[in-house]
Write an enzyme that holds these catalytic residues in place. Structure first.
Site, mmCIF file in Angstrom:
data_model
loop_
_atom_site.group_PDB
_atom_site.id
_atom_site.type_symbol
_atom_site.label_atom_id
_atom_site.label_comp_id
_atom_site.label_asym_id
_atom_site.label_seq_id
_atom_site.Cartn_x
_atom_site.Cartn_y
_atom_site.Cartn_z
ATOM 1 N N PRO A 9 -8.513 1.153 -9.413
ATOM 2 C CA PRO A 9 -8.881 -0.135 -8.832
ATOM 3 C C PRO A 9 -7.753 -0.811 -8.047
ATOM 4 O O PRO A 9 -6.589 -0.787 -8.461
ATOM 5 C CB PRO A 9 -9.265 -0.985 -10.055
ATOM 6 C CG PRO A 9 -8.680 -0.283 -11.217
ATOM 7 C CD PRO A 9 -8.651 1.171 -10.866
ATOM 8 N N ASN A 10 -8.160 -1.374 -6.931
ATOM 9 C CA ASN A 10 -7.288 -2.179 -6.055
ATOM 10 C C ASN A 10 -6.288 -1.364 -5.236
ATOM 11 O O ASN A 10 -5.564 -1.938 -4.423
ATOM 12 C CB ASN A 10 -6.535 -3.262 -6.857
ATOM 13 C CG ASN A 10 -7.488 -4.186 -7.569
ATOM 14 O OD1 ASN A 10 -8.360 -4.772 -6.928
ATOM 15 N ND2 ASN A 10 -7.382 -4.296 -8.879
ATOM 16 N N ARG A 17 -2.418 -6.371 -0.710
ATOM 17 C CA ARG A 17 -2.204 -6.741 -2.104
ATOM 18 C C ARG A 17 -0.701 -6.813 -2.430
ATOM 19 O O ARG A 17 0.003 -5.800 -2.306
ATOM 20 C CB ARG A 17 -2.861 -5.626 -2.901
ATOM 21 C CG ARG A 17 -2.462 -5.530 -4.294
ATOM 22 C CD ARG A 17 -2.980 -4.260 -4.943
ATOM 23 N NE ARG A 17 -2.986 -4.504 -6.341
ATOM 24 C CZ ARG A 17 -2.889 -3.572 -7.262
ATOM 25 N NH1 ARG A 17 -2.867 -2.307 -6.916
ATOM 26 N NH2 ARG A 17 -2.867 -3.890 -8.515
ATOM 27 N N TYR A 22 3.927 -3.717 -3.917
ATOM 28 C CA TYR A 22 3.311 -2.423 -3.564
ATOM 29 C C TYR A 22 3.642 -1.954 -2.149
ATOM 30 O O TYR A 22 3.233 -0.860 -1.765
ATOM 31 C CB TYR A 22 1.787 -2.501 -3.761
ATOM 32 C CG TYR A 22 1.422 -2.777 -5.206
ATOM 33 C CD1 TYR A 22 1.645 -1.808 -6.188
ATOM 34 C CD2 TYR A 22 0.894 -4.007 -5.604
ATOM 35 C CE1 TYR A 22 1.340 -2.059 -7.521
ATOM 36 C CE2 TYR A 22 0.585 -4.264 -6.930
ATOM 37 C CZ TYR A 22 0.810 -3.284 -7.873
ATOM 38 O OH TYR A 22 0.514 -3.531 -9.193
ATOM 39 N N ASN A 73 -3.384 7.962 -9.940
ATOM 40 C CA ASN A 73 -2.855 6.613 -10.149
ATOM 41 C C ASN A 73 -4.028 5.793 -10.682
ATOM 42 O O ASN A 73 -4.835 5.277 -9.908
ATOM 43 C CB ASN A 73 -2.320 6.016 -8.846
ATOM 44 C CG ASN A 73 -1.737 4.628 -9.073
ATOM 45 O OD1 ASN A 73 -1.915 4.044 -10.141
ATOM 46 N ND2 ASN A 73 -1.066 4.097 -8.064
ATOM 47 N N ALA A 76 -4.733 -0.321 -12.887
ATOM 48 C CA ALA A 76 -4.783 -1.129 -14.118
ATOM 49 C C ALA A 76 -5.391 -0.363 -15.294
ATOM 50 O O ALA A 76 -5.058 -0.631 -16.458
ATOM 51 C CB ALA A 76 -5.560 -2.411 -13.856
ATOM 52 N N GLU A 97 0.903 11.796 -13.052
ATOM 53 C CA GLU A 97 0.596 10.361 -12.947
ATOM 54 C C GLU A 97 1.564 9.743 -11.935
ATOM 55 O O GLU A 97 2.761 10.041 -11.970
ATOM 56 C CB GLU A 97 0.823 9.740 -14.343
ATOM 57 C CG GLU A 97 0.685 8.246 -14.428
ATOM 58 C CD GLU A 97 1.095 7.726 -15.822
ATOM 59 O OE1 GLU A 97 1.910 8.394 -16.510
ATOM 60 O OE2 GLU A 97 0.621 6.656 -16.193
ATOM 61 N N HIS A 99 2.743 5.969 -10.148
ATOM 62 C CA HIS A 99 2.681 4.518 -9.977
ATOM 63 C C HIS A 99 3.563 4.149 -8.809
ATOM 64 O O HIS A 99 4.734 4.551 -8.763
ATOM 65 C CB HIS A 99 3.109 3.780 -11.247
ATOM 66 C CG HIS A 99 2.189 4.075 -12.379
ATOM 67 N ND1 HIS A 99 0.907 3.595 -12.410
ATOM 68 C CD2 HIS A 99 2.330 4.882 -13.453
ATOM 69 C CE1 HIS A 99 0.303 4.061 -13.480
ATOM 70 N NE2 HIS A 99 1.141 4.853 -14.134
ATOM 71 N N ARG A 106 8.301 -4.089 -15.254
ATOM 72 C CA ARG A 106 7.311 -5.144 -15.040
ATOM 73 C C ARG A 106 6.844 -5.695 -16.403
ATOM 74 O O ARG A 106 7.558 -5.574 -17.385
ATOM 75 C CB ARG A 106 6.159 -4.594 -14.183
ATOM 76 C CG ARG A 106 6.651 -4.192 -12.773
ATOM 77 C CD ARG A 106 5.521 -3.783 -11.849
ATOM 78 N NE ARG A 106 4.599 -4.889 -11.615
ATOM 79 C CZ ARG A 106 3.392 -4.723 -11.064
ATOM 80 N NH1 ARG A 106 2.989 -3.513 -10.686
ATOM 81 N NH2 ARG A 106 2.600 -5.762 -10.879
HETATM 82 C C1 DQA Z 1 0.054 0.604 -10.411
HETATM 83 C C2 DQA Z 1 0.696 -0.195 -11.542
HETATM 84 C C3 DQA Z 1 -0.363 -0.824 -12.424
HETATM 85 O O1 DQA Z 1 0.233 -1.544 -13.480
HETATM 86 C C4 DQA Z 1 -1.225 -1.778 -11.620
HETATM 87 O O2 DQA Z 1 -2.251 -2.318 -12.414
HETATM 88 C C5 DQA Z 1 -1.762 -1.156 -10.384
HETATM 89 C C6 DQA Z 1 -0.929 -0.240 -9.618
HETATM 90 C C7 DQA Z 1 1.098 1.136 -9.406
HETATM 91 O O3 DQA Z 1 0.739 2.002 -8.628
HETATM 92 O O4 DQA Z 1 2.245 0.677 -9.414
HETATM 93 O O5 DQA Z 1 -2.853 -1.486 -9.941
HETATM 94 O O6 DQA Z 1 -0.607 1.709 -10.964
#
Ligand code: DQA
Length: 142
Positions: A9-10, A17, A22, A73, A76, A97, A99, A106
């Site tokens: 998501p997102n 964002r 990011y 990725n 959240a 994985e 991020h 964080r």
């Molecule tokens: C994320 C880190 C997560 O904590 C966050 O909720 C994201 C993006 C990252 O790519 O840094 O949506 O996965």
């Protein structure tokens, strides 16, 4: 070699964002980067993005028998989803994985990764280049 890149998501909101966290590159820049990596490495890289947990589980299950590796990725859902962890364990496909941000530095609620428990490696805080590093790791490892 066939690799599936899954974004949660997102991630489709990249560029808009929280650019301080990011970066300024858009989701479409990420898709271009993945196409470029596929070309450079001479492999197949497909991608799937969803804001829905079940759709991510379906994508992981659907990778079985088709993909040699997964880069994920979960965004959240990293920090909440046992369903994604279970799906990764169910298919047993080597998974890295990623991020984009440095989650280690964080909030406390970002310090647990359920998905990471089923991954052979985690790359954090490398921006979009993390996806390249993850794919390279899969190429070198599997
Ligand atoms: C994320 C880190 C997560 O904590 C966050 O909720 C994201 C993006 C990252 O790519 O840094 O949506 O996965």
């Amino acid at each position: 070699m066939k690799i599936l890149v899954i974004n949660g998501p997102n991630i489709n909101m990249l560029g808009v964002r929280e650019p301080d966290i990011y970066g300024k590159n858009s989701f479409s820049d990420l898709l271009s980067l993945l196409r470029k990596i596929a070309e450079d490495e001479n492999i197949t890289v497909d991608q799937f993005q969803s804001n829905h947990e079940g759709a991510l589980v379906d994508a992981i299950q659907g990778a079985l028998g088709t993909y040699d590796g997964i880069v994920i990725n979960p965004a959240a859902y990293t920090h909440t989803s046992i369903a994604i962890l279970d799906a990764l364990k169910a298919v047993g496909i080597p998974t890295v994985e990623v991020h984009i941000s440095d989650v280690d530095n964080r909030e406390d609620f970002r310090q647990i990764s359920y998905a990471g428990m089923a991954c052979i490696k985690t790359i954090k805080g490398q921006g979009l280049d993390g996806y390249r590093q993850a794919i390279r790791f899969l190429i070198d490892t599997i």
